[in-house]
Design a protein around this motif. Structure first.
Motif, PDB file in Angstrom:
ATOM      1  N   MET A 357       0.812  -1.304   0.046  1.00  0.00           N
ATOM      2  CA  MET A 357       0.011   0.063   0.103  1.00  0.00           C
ATOM      3  C   MET A 357       0.806   1.012  -0.004  1.00  0.00           C
ATOM      4  O   MET A 357       0.566   2.214  -0.556  1.00  0.00           O
ATOM      5  N   VAL A 358       1.943   1.249   0.573  1.00  0.00           N
ATOM      6  CA  VAL A 358       2.882   2.458   0.502  1.00  0.00           C
ATOM      7  C   VAL A 358       3.262   2.610  -1.093  1.00  0.00           C
ATOM      8  O   VAL A 358       3.162   3.985  -1.310  1.00  0.00           O
ATOM      9  N   GLY A 359       3.477   1.771  -1.554  1.00  0.00           N
ATOM     10  CA  GLY A 359       4.025   1.875  -2.996  1.00  0.00           C
ATOM     11  C   GLY A 359       2.725   2.146  -3.935  1.00  0.00           C
ATOM     12  O   GLY A 359       2.648   2.953  -5.136  1.00  0.00           O
ATOM     13  N   MET A 360       1.488   2.081  -3.492  1.00  0.00           N
ATOM     14  CA  MET A 360       0.247   2.186  -4.317  1.00  0.00           C
ATOM     15  C   MET A 360      -0.396   3.539  -3.932  1.00  0.00           C
ATOM     16  O   MET A 360      -1.280   4.057  -4.699  1.00  0.00           O
ATOM     17  N   ARG A 361      -0.168   4.323  -2.737  1.00  0.00           N
ATOM     18  CA  ARG A 361      -0.931   5.337  -2.081  1.00  0.00           C
ATOM     19  C   ARG A 361      -0.063   6.668  -2.591  1.00  0.00           C
ATOM     20  O   ARG A 361      -0.517   7.561  -2.203  1.00  0.00           O
ATOM     21  N   ALA A 362       0.887   6.549  -3.383  1.00  0.00           N
ATOM     22  CA  ALA A 362       1.676   7.928  -4.021  1.00  0.00           C
ATOM     23  C   ALA A 362       2.035   7.481  -5.350  1.00  0.00           C
ATOM     24  O   ALA A 362       2.093   6.421  -5.978  1.00  0.00           O
ATOM     25  N   ARG A 363       1.841   8.773  -6.059  1.00  0.00           N
ATOM     26  CA  ARG A 363       2.054   8.531  -7.697  1.00  0.00           C
ATOM     27  C   ARG A 363       3.597   8.568  -8.049  1.00  0.00           C
ATOM     28  O   ARG A 363       3.944   7.908  -8.813  1.00  0.00           O
ATOM     29  N   PRO A 366       9.346  10.361  -5.340  1.00  0.00           N
ATOM     30  CA  PRO A 366       9.357  10.965  -4.277  1.00  0.00           C
ATOM     31  C   PRO A 366       8.473  10.911  -3.148  1.00  0.00           C
ATOM     32  O   PRO A 366       8.536  11.280  -1.982  1.00  0.00           O
ATOM     33  N   GLY A 367       7.171  10.798  -3.700  1.00  0.00           N
ATOM     34  CA  GLY A 367       6.092  10.681  -2.835  1.00  0.00           C
ATOM     35  C   GLY A 367       6.183   9.368  -2.076  1.00  0.00           C
ATOM     36  O   GLY A 367       5.691   9.542  -1.094  1.00  0.00           O
ATOM     37  N   VAL A 368       6.535   8.540  -2.707  1.00  0.00           N
ATOM     38  CA  VAL A 368       6.652   7.223  -2.176  1.00  0.00           C
ATOM     39  C   VAL A 368       7.608   7.221  -1.188  1.00  0.00           C
ATOM     40  O   VAL A 368       7.729   6.773   0.105  1.00  0.00           O
ATOM     41  N   ALA A 369       8.929   8.035  -1.398  1.00  0.00           N
ATOM     42  CA  ALA A 369       9.679   8.096  -0.311  1.00  0.00           C
ATOM     43  C   ALA A 369       9.315   9.013   0.873  1.00  0.00           C
ATOM     44  O   ALA A 369       9.542   8.423   1.986  1.00  0.00           O
ATOM     45  N   GLN A 370       8.668   9.826   0.641  1.00  0.00           N
ATOM     46  CA  GLN A 370       8.014  10.508   1.577  1.00  0.00           C
ATOM     47  C   GLN A 370       7.180   9.793   2.582  1.00  0.00           C
ATOM     48  O   GLN A 370       7.127   9.648   3.907  1.00  0.00           O
ATOM     49  N   LEU A 371       6.050   8.970   1.918  1.00  0.00           N
ATOM     50  CA  LEU A 371       5.145   8.171   2.586  1.00  0.00           C
ATOM     51  C   LEU A 371       5.743   6.860   3.270  1.00  0.00           C
ATOM     52  O   LEU A 371       5.369   6.818   4.187  1.00  0.00           O
ATOM     53  N   SER A 372       6.766   6.474   2.809  1.00  0.00           N
ATOM     54  CA  SER A 372       7.441   5.292   3.355  1.00  0.00           C
ATOM     55  C   SER A 372       8.169   5.775   4.719  1.00  0.00           C
ATOM     56  O   SER A 372       7.896   5.055   5.565  1.00  0.00           O
ATOM     57  N   ARG A 423      -8.162   2.384   0.787  1.00  0.00           N
ATOM     58  CA  ARG A 423      -9.053   2.954  -0.472  1.00  0.00           C
ATOM     59  C   ARG A 423      -8.001   3.632  -1.678  1.00  0.00           C
ATOM     60  O   ARG A 423      -7.015   3.944  -1.319  1.00  0.00           O
ATOM     61  N   ASP A 424      -8.792   3.702  -2.661  1.00  0.00           N
ATOM     62  CA  ASP A 424      -8.282   4.010  -3.931  1.00  0.00           C
ATOM     63  C   ASP A 424      -7.904   5.355  -4.006  1.00  0.00           C
ATOM     64  O   ASP A 424      -8.708   6.050  -4.499  1.00  0.00           O
ATOM     65  N   ARG A 425      -6.804   6.070  -3.372  1.00  0.00           N
ATOM     66  CA  ARG A 425      -6.595   7.478  -3.360  1.00  0.00           C
ATOM     67  C   ARG A 425      -4.812   7.363  -3.236  1.00  0.00           C
ATOM     68  O   ARG A 425      -4.445   6.686  -2.914  1.00  0.00           O
ATOM     69  N   THR A 426      -4.558   8.726  -3.454  1.00  0.00           N
ATOM     70  CA  THR A 426      -2.922   9.006  -3.314  1.00  0.00           C
ATOM     71  C   THR A 426      -2.946  10.122  -2.359  1.00  0.00           C
ATOM     72  O   THR A 426      -3.587  10.854  -2.158  1.00  0.00           O
ATOM     73  N   VAL A 427      -1.729   9.962  -1.536  1.00  0.00           N
ATOM     74  CA  VAL A 427      -1.284  11.057  -0.647  1.00  0.00           C
ATOM     75  C   VAL A 427      -1.150  12.558  -1.532  1.00  0.00           C
ATOM     76  O   VAL A 427      -1.472  13.675  -0.707  1.00  0.00           O
ATOM     77  N   GLU A 428      -0.820  12.419  -2.658  1.00  0.00           N
ATOM     78  CA  GLU A 428      -0.650  13.778  -3.354  1.00  0.00           C
ATOM     79  C   GLU A 428      -2.062  14.378  -3.550  1.00  0.00           C
ATOM     80  O   GLU A 428      -2.206  15.467  -3.444  1.00  0.00           O
ATOM     81  N   GLU A 429      -3.082  13.868  -3.668  1.00  0.00           N
ATOM     82  CA  GLU A 429      -4.442  14.413  -3.699  1.00  0.00           C
ATOM     83  C   GLU A 429      -4.927  14.668  -2.552  1.00  0.00           C
ATOM     84  O   GLU A 429      -5.560  15.858  -2.523  1.00  0.00           O
TER      85      GLU A 429
END
Length: 434
Positions: A357-363, A366-372, A423-429
């Motif tokens: 989910m970490v890999g799926m919740r950011a586009r 860099p977003g994955v890095a911050q979320l991870s 849920r199907d959404r990203t942290v960028e949104e």
């Protein structure tokens, strides 16, 4: 120049032209896969090998019971403290270079700590190894997202399976290896440094990589690469306000609660079975069964998760298995011990689900890095009190009723936040950019 010389020159130039790119790309991809698998194998032996020999280490170093208890909380503390630094280091040096340095730190820490000469040195060398584990923990999802954007599920599954294999292998093999090397606990702990040293090698040719995926052919691939590059540049120029994302918080709490359950299981489950009358040897095998369950399921669950629009139902199923396992430990710990071990092993596979989910919740990368970094650092901070609290409840109540009730109680919010994080959404949104 003769015709044969011209042919040879043409052949040589072919290796320098774009026609040589597939071969270069293929080798780079193979190296990356090998690096990911070998690194994952080395992300837990520093912890589980010590657990197998903790009594011998305590006697050998004259370690007090309080300090030995502190060791159980050092890993998540180090993961939280050092994991935060991973995105910044990756931006400066590149993810591959940081993971390479992380594997070198694990090697050095495992090599030094048995011979550090005292408790303080042992703890310092352990912290060095855990620092390498922390940054690698955070950057593995980042590397998977950037190098294998179309295979996040399968690569996360492969990585999670290797991590589970390394965890169970170190727990099961450390004592026999120690006995085979003369019974010296220092030798038994040092052997894992050699395994970590092997994990450094695949990363050496990749240390100059700055996180971009290997070149692809075709206009659509180039367009996709350009779009990813623009997203990455935008994310680097305008960092996400990650704490404003509800999904990020849900994922962080989910990560923390599943880590709490995992550390409680690794630390206390054998004692629960032993107090119920199960022989010590069998109790150890039951723990191994629980940990080995993660090997096949860690490969399957991410692949299934990436094919679903909502991963929340998987979190609910895993949580239900955990509740069933805890109910069994409460009412009939010895009678159905093997079944409870299997159920808790399934429940512990919330870890690969969280990574997926970490890999799926950011586009973007860099977003994955911050979320991870946020999810893992916050999550590991959340997990620190759990094993200690279980020990306190066990000591003061004189039994396992209250501790097991606590474990079951924590499973309920884990299921809830896991459903929200799926849920199907990203942290960028949700977070936006500055």
């Amino acid at each position: 120049m003769s015709p044969s010389e011209r042919a040879a020159a043409a052949a040589g130039s072919a290796h320098r032209t774009p026609s040589g790119a597939p071969r270069t790309r293929a080798w780079a991809t193979r190296l990356m896969v090998a690096g990911i698998v070998l690194s994952a194998l080395n992300l837990r032996p520093a912890i589980t090998s010590l657990g197998a020999l903790l009594e011998e280490v305590r006697d050998g170093l004259g370690m007090s019971g309080g300090v030995a208890g502190l060791l159980t909380s050092v890993p998540p503390l180090c993961f939280a403290v050092f994991g935060v630094t991973a995105p910044r280091l990756a931006r400066r040096f590149g993810p591959a270079a940081v993971v390479c340095a992380g594997m070198a730190a694990i090697t050095a820490g495992l090599l030094i700590r048995p011979y550090a000469g005292g408790t303080a040195g042992f703890l310092a060398a352990s912290a060095l190894a855990l620092m390498g584990i922390a940054v690698s923990n955070v950057l593995m999802p980042v590397i998977v997202k950037r190098w294998f954007p179309d295979r996040v599920g399968s690569m996360t599954g492969l990585y999670s399976m290797a991590l589970a294999l390394g965890t169970s292998l170190a727990a099961a093999a450390t004592v026999p290896l120690t006995d085979a090397m003369g019974g010296d606990w220092r030798s038994g702990l040092t052997v894992w440094a050699a395994v970590a040293a092997v994990a450094v090698l695949p990363w050496l040719p990749l240390v100059r990589d700055r996180g971009t995926a290997p070149p692809r052919q075709g206009e659509r691939a180039h367009a996709r690469e350009g779009e990813q590059a623009r997203e990455g540049q935008a994310a680097q120029q305008a960092p996400l306000r990650i704490t404003r994302s509800r999904t990020a918080w849900a994922l962080a709490v989910f990560f923390g609660l599943q880590a709490t359950a995992a550390y409680i299981t690794m630390g206390w489950m054998p004692q629960i079975f032993r107090d119920a009358g199960v022989p010590a040897g069998t109790a150890g095998v039951l723990l191994a069964v629980t940990m080995v369950m993660g090997v096949p399921l860690a490969f399957v669950i991410p692949r299934v998760a990436t094919r679903l629009p909502h991963q929340g139902p998987i979190a609910l199923v895993l949580g239900a298995c955990g509740l069933a396992g805890y109910a069994g430990l409460f009412f009939a710990p010895a009678g159905g011990a093997w079944l409870w071990a299997l159920l808790l092993g399934v429940s512990n596979c919330a870890f690969p689900l969280a990574l997926t989910m970490v890999g799926m919740r950011a586009r973007s990368g860099p977003g994955v890095a911050q979320l991870s970094a946020f999810a893992q650092s916050t999550g590991y901070l959340i997990s620190i009190p759990g094993p200690l609290l279980v020990g306190v409840l066990y000591q003061h109540s004189g039994g396992w009723g209250l501790p097991i009730a606590l474990m079951a109680g924590l499973m309920l919010p884990q299921m809830a936040v896991g459903f929200l994080a799926g849920r199907d959404r990203t942290v960028e949104e949700e977070a936006g950019a500055r």
